[in-house]
Design an enzyme around this catalytic site. Structure first.
Site, mmCIF file in Angstrom:
data_model
loop_
_atom_site.group_PDB
_atom_site.id
_atom_site.type_symbol
_atom_site.label_atom_id
_atom_site.label_comp_id
_atom_site.label_asym_id
_atom_site.label_seq_id
_atom_site.Cartn_x
_atom_site.Cartn_y
_atom_site.Cartn_z
ATOM 1 N N ASP A 260 0.841 -1.201 0.000
ATOM 2 C CA ASP A 260 0.000 0.000 0.000
ATOM 3 C C ASP A 260 0.885 1.265 0.000
ATOM 4 O O ASP A 260 1.698 1.454 0.913
ATOM 5 C CB ASP A 260 -0.874 -0.074 1.260
ATOM 6 C CG ASP A 260 -2.043 0.864 1.227
ATOM 7 O OD1 ASP A 260 -2.073 1.750 0.355
ATOM 8 O OD2 ASP A 260 -2.932 0.728 2.086
ATOM 9 N N ASP A 320 -10.508 4.096 -1.291
ATOM 10 C CA ASP A 320 -11.104 3.048 -0.453
ATOM 11 C C ASP A 320 -12.619 2.968 -0.614
ATOM 12 O O ASP A 320 -13.306 3.990 -0.639
ATOM 13 C CB ASP A 320 -10.796 3.328 1.029
ATOM 14 C CG ASP A 320 -9.326 3.125 1.336
ATOM 15 O OD1 ASP A 320 -8.527 2.980 0.394
ATOM 16 O OD2 ASP A 320 -8.998 3.120 2.529
#
Ligand code: GLA
Length: 496
Positions: A260, A320
């Site tokens: 990430d 997200d």
């Protein structure tokens, strides 16, 4: 004269409106401390650099774990600030007595004018490597399926949760339906030791034993890190320790890495995303262990064009997901331009599933599952498998829908819009097609699927409704059914 007076009046109004209504000005640099204590004993900190024009705010947030340009407003004493391309503010609060008090993603913070002691230390810049192609690792021939801890548990995930979730993957039938990866997301990380090894924190006392347990159940274990010094949750990450961390993951028996971007954005600009991801792609391959490589950088830098070059098996295409209709539908629509880049071994990822987390209707969750299958997305459940309802089970475990997602041809459907209806068609390996019609409107209405639009080689021989689990009749070359608001009609249609 009258004209001149009104011009002066308008000018004065303009000047008054350009001032913050409260008379306050946030312009400057603020050091914020969140009410979140990390395993290392530190509190999460971040710096807000902002310029105020009228009531408009513009600037940057640099946190331990991420950096983003931000914009927002100050109305009276109240500020709302959003980042990335999100419309929803993630920092909100009030400005009083020279301090900012509020919440960041729901966690309380206090920010004060910055002092030298608050600055986030600058780390040595490590040059990105020269580009080369990392060979395909042979994994993820169909989109990965499993479970991930983040959507529901966030920092509450621990060894016991993962073990009981692994048990539930079996008792619920998830494993046998193809969900085999059990993935630990952020917040497992401890503090790097003097040798540069990064152990797990107290929540994961023995990662190798956990991997052995998960493997003994016929499942695989996934883990999470960042190319930056910190993860998005501010935990320690792989910057400058890529090979060492990859070796440790392999020694533990890890089968999947979600990598990430997070604080890599505090060090690198987006034009080096490609070589930075390549570094971990190389490190994973050098371990000799087959490890699925999942890139998470929110779709920046045209990742779909180079993701497979760094050995990536999947890459996020968006920010997200959250457990709400607009976020779910927004994510899958945003990745439409990436469709040509999906295929066996390398998938576009509109983020993990929210099915069963409680904030969408059953119709919306059926649409979520149908769309993820139509676009050949990874199916990573994000709910509590141990306690899921029969309805949630009937959605996640619908094998006819899973077969659409897992079709070996690996094509990603694209939508055609017609009023409130959006039709997605996915060609399948056996020459049939999956077709989903989503009702984006607020009222139920009739949806028609016309055989001609499915581009089948002949007339329809067999058509099956994959949610009703029954065959349907294409009379006169078309089929019509009522679709509820935010619901879906999903068929598999064949001319053979
Ligand atoms: C980012 C990712 C999420 C999750 C969190 C963990 O926001 O996009 O999926 O991994 O970090 O901190």
């Amino acid at each position: 004269m009258r004209m001149k007076l009104s011009a002066v009046f308008l000018l004065l109004c303009g000047l008054i409106l350009a001032q913050p209504v409260s008379g306050q000005d946030l312009t400057g640099r603020w050091a914020a401390v969140n009410n979140i204590k990390l395993d290392s004993g530190e509190f999460q900190t971040w710096i807000l650099q902002v310029t105020q024009t009228g009531s408009e705010l513009k600037g940057k947030i640099v946190a331990m774990g991420f950096a983003t340009d931000v914009k927002g407003t100050l109305t009276g004493n109240h500020f709302e600030i959003s980042g990335w391309e999100d419309k929803k503010p993630f920092v909100v609060g009030d400005f009083a007595n020279g301090e900012l008090r509020g919440t960041q993603w729901g966690s309380a913070f206090v920010a004060k004018p910055i002092t030298a002691a608050d600055e986030i230390p600058k780390l040595e810049y490590i040059e990105p490597p020269a580009l080369h192609k990392v060979p395909y690792n042979g994994l993820a021939k169909t989109p990965p399926m499993g479970w991930n801890s983040w959507n529901l548990f966030q920092n509450k995930v621990d060894d016991q949760t993962v073990r009981t979730m692994a048990d539930a993957m079996i008792s619920s039938g998830m494993r046998d339906a193809g969900y085999i990866y059990v993935n630990i997301d952020d917040t497992w990380e401890g503090v790097r030791d003097a040798q540069g090894n990064l152990p797990a924190n107290h929540k994961f006392p023995d990662m190798k034993a956990l991997a052995d347990y998960v493997h003994s159940k016929g499942l695989k274990l996934g883990i999470y890190s960042s190319p930056g010094p910190r993860t998005c949750g501010s935990y320690q990450a792989s910057y400058g320790h890529e090979a060492q961390d990859a070796n440790m993951f392999a020694a533990w028996g890890i089968d999947y890495l979600k990598y990430d971007w997070c604080s890599a954005g505090n060090i690198y600009t987006n034009d080096v995303l490609h070589p930075i991801y390549q570094k971990m792609g190389d490190a994973l391959q050098a371990t000799g262990r087959p490890i699925v490589f999942s890139l998470c950088e929110y779709g920046m830098g045209g990742v779909e064009k180079w993701g497979s070059e760094v050995g990536g098996n999947l890459w996020r295409t968006t920010g997200d997901i959250s457990d709400e209709w607009a976020s779910m539908i927004g994510n899958v629509e945003k990745q439409v331009p990436t469709a040509p880049y999906a295929g066996p071994g390398h998938w576009n990822d509109p983020d993990m599933l929210e099915i069963g987390n409680g904030h969408m209707s059953d119709d919306e969750y059926r649409t979520h599952m149908s769309l993820w299958a139509l676009v050949a997305a990874p199916l990573l459940a994000g709910n509590d498998i141990r306690t899921m309802s029969d309805t949630t089970k009937s959605i996640l475990l619908n094998r006819e829908v899973i077969a659409i997602d897992q079709d070996p041809l690996g094509k990603q459907a694209s939508p055609v819009k017609n009023g409130d209806f959006e039709t997605w068609v996915k060609p399948l390996a056996d020459g049939s097609v999956a077709v989903g019609v989503v009702n984006l409107g607020s009222a139920a209405g009739p949806a028609t699927i016309t055989a001609r639009n499915l581009k089948l080689p002949g007339a329809v021989k067999l058509a099956r409704d994959l949610w009703a689990h029954k065959d349907v009749n294409f009379k006169g070359g078309a089929f019509t059914a009522t679709v509820p608001s935010h619901g879906v009609l999903l068929l598999r249609v064949s001319s053979r």
